[in-house]
Design a protein around this motif. Structure first.
Motif, short mmCIF file in Angstrom:
data_model
loop_
_atom_site.label_atom_id
_atom_site.label_comp_id
_atom_site.label_asym_id
_atom_site.label_seq_id
_atom_site.Cartn_x
_atom_site.Cartn_y
_atom_site.Cartn_z
N SER A 92 20.83 -29.67 -8.86
CA SER A 92 20.69 -29.73 -10.32
C SER A 92 21.23 -28.48 -10.99
O SER A 92 21.20 -27.38 -10.43
N ARG A 93 21.69 -28.64 -12.24
CA ARG A 93 22.26 -27.52 -13.00
C ARG A 93 21.51 -27.26 -14.30
O ARG A 93 21.80 -26.30 -15.01
N ALA A 94 20.55 -28.10 -14.64
CA ALA A 94 19.92 -28.04 -15.95
C ALA A 94 18.67 -27.17 -15.96
O ALA A 94 18.12 -26.81 -14.92
N ASP A 95 18.21 -26.87 -17.17
CA ASP A 95 16.97 -26.11 -17.34
C ASP A 95 15.75 -26.96 -16.98
O ASP A 95 14.72 -26.41 -16.57
N PHE A 96 15.85 -28.27 -17.18
CA PHE A 96 14.74 -29.17 -16.92
C PHE A 96 15.15 -30.22 -15.89
O PHE A 96 16.30 -30.67 -15.87
N VAL A 97 14.18 -30.59 -15.04
CA VAL A 97 14.42 -31.62 -14.02
C VAL A 97 13.41 -32.74 -14.23
O VAL A 97 12.20 -32.49 -14.34
N ALA A 98 13.90 -33.97 -14.29
CA ALA A 98 13.05 -35.15 -14.38
C ALA A 98 13.22 -35.97 -13.12
O ALA A 98 14.30 -35.97 -12.50
N PHE A 99 12.17 -36.68 -12.74
CA PHE A 99 12.22 -37.50 -11.53
C PHE A 99 11.97 -38.96 -11.91
O PHE A 99 11.15 -39.27 -12.79
N LEU A 100 12.67 -39.85 -11.22
CA LEU A 100 12.49 -41.28 -11.45
C LEU A 100 12.62 -42.00 -10.12
O LEU A 100 13.64 -41.87 -9.43
N ASP A 101 11.56 -42.73 -9.74
CA ASP A 101 11.65 -43.55 -8.53
C ASP A 101 12.67 -44.65 -8.74
O ASP A 101 12.83 -45.17 -9.86
N SER A 102 13.32 -45.06 -7.66
CA SER A 102 14.50 -45.92 -7.80
C SER A 102 14.17 -47.37 -8.09
O SER A 102 15.08 -48.21 -8.15
N ASP A 103 12.90 -47.72 -8.29
CA ASP A 103 12.56 -49.06 -8.76
C ASP A 103 11.79 -49.01 -10.08
O ASP A 103 11.34 -50.04 -10.57
N ASP A 104 11.63 -47.82 -10.66
CA ASP A 104 10.95 -47.69 -11.94
C ASP A 104 11.97 -47.68 -13.08
O ASP A 104 13.18 -47.68 -12.85
N GLU A 105 11.46 -47.63 -14.30
CA GLU A 105 12.35 -47.76 -15.47
C GLU A 105 11.83 -46.92 -16.62
O GLU A 105 10.62 -46.87 -16.87
N TRP A 106 12.74 -46.24 -17.30
CA TRP A 106 12.39 -45.48 -18.49
C TRP A 106 12.68 -46.28 -19.75
O TRP A 106 13.66 -47.04 -19.81
N LEU A 107 11.85 -46.08 -20.77
CA LEU A 107 12.19 -46.58 -22.09
C LEU A 107 13.23 -45.65 -22.72
O LEU A 107 13.30 -44.47 -22.36
N PRO A 108 14.03 -46.15 -23.67
CA PRO A 108 15.18 -45.37 -24.16
C PRO A 108 14.85 -43.99 -24.73
O PRO A 108 15.67 -43.08 -24.62
N GLN A 109 13.67 -43.80 -25.31
CA GLN A 109 13.35 -42.54 -25.96
C GLN A 109 12.52 -41.60 -25.09
O GLN A 109 11.97 -40.61 -25.58
N LYS A 110 12.45 -41.87 -23.81
CA LYS A 110 11.59 -41.08 -22.92
C LYS A 110 11.91 -39.59 -22.99
O LYS A 110 11.05 -38.75 -23.28
N LEU A 111 13.14 -39.23 -22.73
CA LEU A 111 13.51 -37.81 -22.73
C LEU A 111 13.48 -37.21 -24.13
O LEU A 111 13.05 -36.07 -24.32
N GLU A 112 13.92 -37.96 -25.11
CA GLU A 112 13.95 -37.46 -26.49
C GLU A 112 12.56 -37.05 -26.96
O GLU A 112 12.37 -35.96 -27.53
N LYS A 113 11.58 -37.89 -26.70
CA LYS A 113 10.22 -37.59 -27.15
C LYS A 113 9.60 -36.43 -26.37
O LYS A 113 8.87 -35.61 -26.93
N GLN A 114 9.89 -36.34 -25.09
CA GLN A 114 9.34 -35.23 -24.31
C GLN A 114 9.97 -33.90 -24.72
O GLN A 114 9.26 -32.89 -24.86
N LEU A 115 11.27 -33.88 -24.93
CA LEU A 115 11.93 -32.64 -25.34
C LEU A 115 11.51 -32.21 -26.74
O LEU A 115 11.42 -31.01 -27.03
#
Length: 324
Positions: A92-115
């Motif tokens: 990774s190269r970013a300041d923040f790291v997020a994890f997602l299991d390969s059978d799960d799903e994010w809603l479109p605003q997941k990262l926007e709302k957390q940031l």
């Protein structure tokens, strides 16, 4: 593998968020997962897929995705989810790291709302959110709250363990605790959260469900009762004394009993699927040792013994229909 304590210098073109997705033989559901990342309203990301020795069509699925933000790491053999996630953190190269299991799903605003929440309070190191859990067998959906913020060490010791797919973590915080413990075949998420909290990282939560976690018993490590049992024993050796000190002997033994009963349920289900009904009934009787904390698990196990996998699924679907 050991993660370096020294932060890698980030270039001006580095993304703000690195998303790490470990995967093993999930080509059937992987496109949905990856598209949920690439469709985020916050787009300054890199998506790191770590293929943990898949033998299905995973490579083909990845190569069919045309997006410059996608990085594909193929491991020569299956090394386990902890090793795969650590490889993703290392890349990774970013300041923040997020994890997602390969059978799960994010809603479109997941990262926007957390940031957005982190922008309001830069002292936050770890942020998660509410999530919906979708049961494969019954089709039931359950909303899981996000009740704790700040210093969450005590709630974690009390047995609270949220879903890893909801988390966004400062990369420096992950490096400081050396990432995931590769010796644990299960309970690795729980162990990571405890070490992050023990290191005085501030947790925060978005009070909106932004993740769908799919429970597929045939695929997930939670369906592997040997890994679950070994992980529980290792976890107890590491955290048992600390848990007893903070929550007391009775609360700790209740936690152990519930998890041991769950291990027995997984063993029972594996034996029923292998047509070993007598052995499965023996596992069910073993759950008596963990009463009264194993009552619900025993009812599930008995139903599975009597009805089998298909019959159990029909009953749970019928119960779901009555609940509507």
């Amino acid at each position: 593998m050991t993660l370096s304590n020294t932060p890698t210098g980030l270039s001006p073109t580095s993304p703000l968020v690195s998303v790490v997705v470990p995967t093993f033989n999930r080509a059937d559901v992987l496109p949905r997962t990856l598209q949920s990342v690439l469709s985020q309203t916050f787009s300054d990301i890199e998506l790191i897929v770590v293929d943990d020795g898949s033998t299905d069509r995973t490579a083909e699925v990845i190569h069919n995705l045309k997006d410059d933000r996608l990085q594909y790491i193929q491991l020569p053999q299956n090394c386990g989810g902890n090793y795969a996630r650590n490889q993703g953190i290392q890349a990774s190269r970013a300041d923040f790291v997020a994890f997602l299991d390969s059978d799960d799903e994010w809603l479109p605003q997941k990262l926007e709302k957390q940031l957005a929440l982190i922008n309001q309070d830069p002292s936050i190191s770890v942020i998660y959110c509410q999530y919906d859990e979708h049961q494969e067998m019954s089709g039931q959906r359950t909303l899981n709250p996000a009740p704790y913020e700040g210093d969450v060490f005590q709630p974690l010791l009390n047995g609270w363990c949220p879903a890893l797919s909801t988390f966004l973590i400062r990369r420096t915080a992950l490096q400081a605790i050396k990432g995931f413990d590769e010796s644990l075949p299960s309970f690795q998420d729980y162990d990571l959260f405890l070490r992050l909290a023990q290191a005085a990282n501030k947790f925060a939560a978005v009070q909106t469900p932004l993740v769908t976690k799919y429970v597929h018993n045939s695929h997930q490590v939670s369906g592997n009762w040997q890994a679950k049992k070994q992980g529980l024993e290792l976890f107890q050796a590491r955290w048992g004394a600390t848990m007893k000190t903070h929550v007391g002997e009775q609360t700790y033994q209740r936690w152990v009993a519930k998890h041991m009963a769950f291990v027995k349920l997984r063993q029972l289900q594996a034996q029923m699927n292998s047509h070993q009904r007598l052995a499965a009934l023996g596992c069910w009787l073993d759950m008596i040792e963990f009463l009264p904390w194993s009552r619900k698990t025993m009812l599930k196990g008995l139903a599975f013994c009597l009805l089998g996998s298909d019959g159990y699924g029909k009953i749970t679907n019928w119960q779901k229909g009555l609940a509507k």
